[in-house]
Design a protein around this motif. Structure first.
Motif, PDB file in Angstrom:
ATOM      1  N   THR A   1     -54.490  25.578  29.852  1.00  0.00           N
ATOM      2  CA  THR A   1     -53.012  25.644  29.881  1.00  0.00           C
ATOM      3  C   THR A   1     -52.632  24.607  28.953  1.00  0.00           C
ATOM      4  N   GLY A   2     -51.075  24.600  28.746  1.00  0.00           N
ATOM      5  CA  GLY A   2     -50.607  23.502  27.774  1.00  0.00           C
ATOM      6  C   GLY A   2     -50.240  24.019  26.548  1.00  0.00           C
ATOM      7  N   THR A   3     -49.963  23.003  25.723  1.00  0.00           N
ATOM      8  CA  THR A   3     -49.551  23.530  24.298  1.00  0.00           C
ATOM      9  C   THR A   3     -50.356  22.936  23.284  1.00  0.00           C
ATOM     10  N   LEU A   4     -50.486  23.346  22.013  1.00  0.00           N
ATOM     11  CA  LEU A   4     -51.236  22.839  21.066  1.00  0.00           C
ATOM     12  C   LEU A   4     -50.810  21.169  20.729  1.00  0.00           C
ATOM     13  N   LEU A   5     -52.033  20.636  20.487  1.00  0.00           N
ATOM     14  CA  LEU A   5     -51.807  19.249  20.061  1.00  0.00           C
ATOM     15  C   LEU A   5     -51.182  19.118  18.696  1.00  0.00           C
ATOM     16  N   ALA A   6     -50.529  18.181  18.275  1.00  0.00           N
ATOM     17  CA  ALA A   6     -49.797  18.082  17.148  1.00  0.00           C
ATOM     18  C   ALA A   6     -51.017  17.287  16.212  1.00  0.00           C
ATOM     19  N   GLY A   7     -50.989  17.353  15.039  1.00  0.00           N
ATOM     20  CA  GLY A   7     -51.969  16.673  14.060  1.00  0.00           C
ATOM     21  C   GLY A   7     -53.260  17.515  13.962  1.00  0.00           C
ATOM     22  N   VAL A   8     -53.243  18.746  14.085  1.00  0.00           N
ATOM     23  CA  VAL A   8     -54.589  19.282  14.024  1.00  0.00           C
ATOM     24  C   VAL A   8     -55.200  19.467  12.708  1.00  0.00           C
ATOM     25  N   THR A   9     -56.511  19.575  12.355  1.00  0.00           N
ATOM     26  CA  THR A   9     -56.853  19.651  11.004  1.00  0.00           C
ATOM     27  C   THR A   9     -57.655  21.012  10.856  1.00  0.00           C
ATOM     28  N   SER A  10     -57.776  21.112   9.590  1.00  0.00           N
ATOM     29  CA  SER A  10     -58.351  22.293   9.144  1.00  0.00           C
ATOM     30  C   SER A  10     -59.568  22.185   8.408  1.00  0.00           C
ATOM     31  N   ALA A  11     -60.737  23.058   8.666  1.00  0.00           N
ATOM     32  CA  ALA A  11     -61.880  23.075   8.181  1.00  0.00           C
ATOM     33  C   ALA A  11     -62.181  24.380   7.272  1.00  0.00           C
ATOM     34  N   HIS A  12     -63.129  24.215   6.338  1.00  0.00           N
ATOM     35  CA  HIS A  12     -63.239  25.395   5.456  1.00  0.00           C
ATOM     36  C   HIS A  12     -64.038  26.384   5.812  1.00  0.00           C
ATOM     37  N   ALA A  13     -63.969  27.609   5.477  1.00  0.00           N
ATOM     38  CA  ALA A  13     -65.102  28.600   5.775  1.00  0.00           C
ATOM     39  C   ALA A  13     -66.061  28.882   4.661  1.00  0.00           C
ATOM     40  N   ALA A  14     -67.287  28.946   4.814  1.00  0.00           N
ATOM     41  CA  ALA A  14     -68.336  28.757   3.736  1.00  0.00           C
ATOM     42  C   ALA A  14     -69.420  29.397   4.292  1.00  0.00           C
ATOM     43  N   SER A  15     -70.228  30.365   3.420  1.00  0.00           N
ATOM     44  CA  SER A  15     -71.461  30.913   3.963  1.00  0.00           C
ATOM     45  C   SER A  15     -72.694  29.816   4.141  1.00  0.00           C
ATOM     46  N   THR A  16     -73.459  29.612   5.122  1.00  0.00           N
ATOM     47  CA  THR A  16     -74.465  28.622   5.006  1.00  0.00           C
ATOM     48  C   THR A  16     -75.714  29.304   5.671  1.00  0.00           C
ATOM     49  N   ASP A  17     -75.642  30.679   6.029  1.00  0.00           N
ATOM     50  CA  ASP A  17     -76.962  31.182   6.687  1.00  0.00           C
ATOM     51  C   ASP A  17     -77.572  32.211   5.773  1.00  0.00           C
ATOM     52  N   PRO A  18     -78.785  32.415   5.713  1.00  0.00           N
ATOM     53  CA  PRO A  18     -79.323  33.305   4.501  1.00  0.00           C
ATOM     54  C   PRO A  18     -79.583  34.526   5.086  1.00  0.00           C
ATOM     55  N   ILE A  19     -78.864  34.928   6.183  1.00  0.00           N
ATOM     56  CA  ILE A  19     -79.247  36.383   6.704  1.00  0.00           C
ATOM     57  C   ILE A  19     -78.581  37.423   5.878  1.00  0.00           C
ATOM     58  N   THR A  20     -79.330  38.570   5.793  1.00  0.00           N
ATOM     59  CA  THR A  20     -78.653  39.761   5.167  1.00  0.00           C
ATOM     60  C   THR A  20     -78.478  40.959   6.188  1.00  0.00           C
TER      61      THR A  20
ATOM     62  N   GLN B   1     -76.101  40.960  13.431  1.00  0.00           N
ATOM     63  CA  GLN B   1     -75.910  40.110  14.624  1.00  0.00           C
ATOM     64  C   GLN B   1     -77.118  39.674  15.256  1.00  0.00           C
ATOM     65  N   LYS B   2     -78.114  40.508  15.455  1.00  0.00           N
ATOM     66  CA  LYS B   2     -79.214  40.152  16.104  1.00  0.00           C
ATOM     67  C   LYS B   2     -79.895  38.939  15.051  1.00  0.00           C
ATOM     68  N   LYS B   3     -79.959  39.306  13.950  1.00  0.00           N
ATOM     69  CA  LYS B   3     -80.733  38.432  13.129  1.00  0.00           C
ATOM     70  C   LYS B   3     -79.917  36.860  13.049  1.00  0.00           C
ATOM     71  N   LEU B   4     -78.763  37.058  13.469  1.00  0.00           N
ATOM     72  CA  LEU B   4     -77.825  35.612  13.416  1.00  0.00           C
ATOM     73  C   LEU B   4     -78.118  34.991  14.779  1.00  0.00           C
ATOM     74  N   LEU B   5     -78.227  35.746  16.015  1.00  0.00           N
ATOM     75  CA  LEU B   5     -78.486  35.124  17.046  1.00  0.00           C
ATOM     76  C   LEU B   5     -79.754  34.602  17.084  1.00  0.00           C
ATOM     77  N   ASP B   6     -80.789  35.057  16.299  1.00  0.00           N
ATOM     78  CA  ASP B   6     -82.241  34.294  16.406  1.00  0.00           C
ATOM     79  C   ASP B   6     -82.023  33.201  15.362  1.00  0.00           C
TER      80      ASP B   6
END
Length: 298
Positions: free
Chosen positions: A14-33, A277-282
């Protein structure tokens, strides 16, 4: 960690989004193919980019309401990067659809309100509950599973919930295991003329582990990913069987955002067909056995 995550996932929104949210970057960190860049070149994904032209080049805002290691959390090497199962899947979904994404952090208790109002486009995997389905839709691809922690070598030969009759289970007070799984299995044991299941109530994960190590409990039931991690960290223990819980996990998307829901559903089908997805779950510790054919709910 498990208790905190489940408490968050079961709570109301419930409620409303808090002010002052921060953003983070998207970047690949897994080696899965296949990796994110591989999906961008797939014929199936190029077809989806044609099918959903409004998403090509669009920046999708992923709302986050906290962090859980293995699912989504700042990288230890670079805290500006969010890594885990959810980011790994978001990277592949975005790439497949020709979109981009960024993360917006705020208060968990307003996450679904933020998504349903359009301030965020999608959220991390959450429990798909009847209460939540009144407010939001989901694209779900995982079954919630409990795992088990046993003494090394499994001296009591416990290989399924049917073997719990006459055994002692360590379970956290107030948890699903204590309130539902163990009592229901105990009733089945009694109905079959077997000894009921004994339950040792504990307050936290450490106490549960110590109960198994000391022999006060024969087994500890907990979220499957946690069970794998616990056994990996303690060579006197091992993880045992898993059991499906009657809950799926999926990405929340606004009910009126039919285009994004359909696109994410189609992209996840490609991801599942690729085996990623199965590889990532593991890789991220949840276990590939939790994967289920992706479905739309709500």
């Amino acid at each position: 960690m498990k208790f905190a995550r489940i408490a968050l996932l079961i709570s109301g929104i419930t409620g409303t989004l808090l002010a002052g949210v921060t953003s983070a970057h998207a970047a690949s960190t897994d080696p899965i193919t296949p990796g994110a860049s591989d999906f961008a070149a797939m014929a199936q994904c190029k077809a989806l980019q044609t099918k959903y032209p409004s998403l090509k080049g669009k920046e999708l805002v992923v709302g986050l309401g906290g962090y859980t290691k293995g699912f989504e959390a700042p990288s230890e090497k670079d805290p500006s990067i969010i890594e885990g199962l959810d980011p790994s899947l978001f990277e592949r979904i975005s790439s497949c659809l020709g979109a981009k994404h960024s993360y917006q952090t705020g208060s968990f208790n307003v996450l679904l309100t933020s998504i349903s109002s359009g301030r965020a486009d999608i959220g991390p995997m959450l429990y798909v509950t009847d209460e939540r389905l009144k407010q939001i839709a989901f694209v779900a691809s995982m079954q919630v599973q409990d795992g088990s922690i046993l003494a090394k070598g499994n001296p009591k030969n416990i290989r399924s919930v049917d073997d719990l009759c006459g055994k002692t289970v360590a379970a956290a007070a107030g948890s699903y295991e204590a309130n539902k799984l163990v009592p229901e299995q105990s009733a089945r044991c009694a109905a079959a003329g077997k000894p009921e299941v004994s339950m040792l109530m504990v307050q936290n994960t450490d106490n549960s582990i110590q109960a198994v190590k000391s022999g006060r409990a024969d087994i500890y039931l907990t979220e499957a990913g946690s069970a794998i991690a616990i056994a990996k960290a303690d060579k006197t223990l091992q993880s045992g069987f898993t059991v499906d819980l009657p809950i799926m996990v999926g990405f929340p998307i606004a009910k009126d955002n039919a285009t994004l829901r359909s696109a994410v559903l189609d992209a996840m089908k490609v991801i599942q067909e690729s085996g990623a997805q199965k590889k990532l779950l593991d890789y991220w510790g949840q276990g590939s056995a939790a994967e289920r054919p992706v479905v739309e709910r709500g």
